[in-house]
Design a protein around this motif. Structure first.
Motif, PDB file in Angstrom:
ATOM      1  N   UNK A  18       0.855  -1.184   0.000  1.00 60.15           N
ATOM      2  CA  UNK A  18       0.000   0.000   0.000  1.00 60.15           C
ATOM      3  C   UNK A  18       0.889   1.232   0.000  1.00 60.15           C
ATOM      4  N   UNK A  19       0.475   2.230  -0.757  1.00 63.09           N
ATOM      5  CA  UNK A  19       1.209   3.492  -0.847  1.00 63.09           C
ATOM      6  C   UNK A  19       0.183   4.615  -0.825  1.00 63.09           C
ATOM      7  N   UNK A  20       0.432   5.612   0.015  1.00 63.81           N
ATOM      8  CA  UNK A  20      -0.489   6.733   0.083  1.00 63.81           C
ATOM      9  C   UNK A  20       0.179   7.955   0.678  1.00 63.81           C
ATOM     10  N   UNK A  21      -0.488   9.070   0.632  1.00 61.10           N
ATOM     11  CA  UNK A  21       0.094  10.290   1.180  1.00 61.10           C
ATOM     12  C   UNK A  21       0.304  10.164   2.689  1.00 61.10           C
ATOM     13  N   UNK A  22       1.400  10.712   3.155  1.00 61.03           N
ATOM     14  CA  UNK A  22       1.717  10.708   4.582  1.00 61.03           C
ATOM     15  C   UNK A  22       1.136  11.974   5.195  1.00 61.03           C
ATOM     16  N   UNK A  23       0.206  11.804   6.115  1.00 63.94           N
ATOM     17  CA  UNK A  23      -0.368  12.960   6.796  1.00 63.94           C
ATOM     18  C   UNK A  23       0.476  13.287   8.026  1.00 63.94           C
ATOM     19  N   UNK A  24       0.330  14.471   8.511  1.00 64.37           N
ATOM     20  CA  UNK A  24       1.120  14.942   9.653  1.00 64.37           C
ATOM     21  C   UNK A  24       0.982  14.012  10.862  1.00 64.37           C
TER      22      UNK A  24
END
Length: 161
Positions: free
Chosen positions: A47-53
């Protein structure tokens, strides 16, 4: 103006494994070993996705991921976890369809570059999850780890699987 497509993530798996790309919006790759004598296929899920704060704290990310897995799977137990500054590794045993299974998971924060001010704003969360029958885990742990570490998230020259 000429644009180039962003290379897709790749992993290196044995030739007899089957790879599915983008089987769902949340999953980039699923790699399946040939079924064993019981019909189970060892597998790798990427899985790959945006890293949130909120997930930049790897310890919190690991703890939250483990809690979600432990609550979702039957008889799930966290066997081992190690957290680094930019990610974690965890080992979880559980039961599915009467099978004892082991999930080894590696998660890391990947930098896709810098923003215009030079800050590292383009971060991606990458998780590789490998599942194998628990009794076969010692026989397959090294292979699953090698597959997981062969990951190229696609920011450099693309390697073929």
């Amino acid at each position: 103006m000429r644009t180039e497509a962003t290379p897709a993530p790749t992993i290196r798996v044995p030739e007899d494994w089957r790879i599915e790309r983008d089987p769902s919006p949340e999953i980039a790759i699923v790699a399946l070993a040939p079924p064993d004598r019981t019909g189970f296929s060892r597998n790798i899920v990427l899985t790959i996705g945006p890293m949130t704060q909120e997930w930049r704290d790897a310890e919190r990310w690991q703890r939250t991921a483990a809690e979600a897995i432990l609550s979702a799977l039957e008889d799930a137990q966290l066997i081992d976890a190690s957290v680094e500054e930019d990610g974690f590794r965890q080992l979880i045993s559980y039961v599915a369809e009467g099978r004892a299974l082991t999930l080894e998971q590696w998660a890391t924060i990947h930098s896709a570059g810098s923003d215009e001010e030079g800050g590292n704003q383009n971060l991606t969360a990458v998780t590789v999850s490998a599942t194998t029958p628990t009794l076969a885990y010692p026989d397959h742990a090294e292979e699953m780890c090698n597959i997981a570490w062969s990951l190229d998230v696609g920011t450099g020259p693309e390697e073929r699987s």
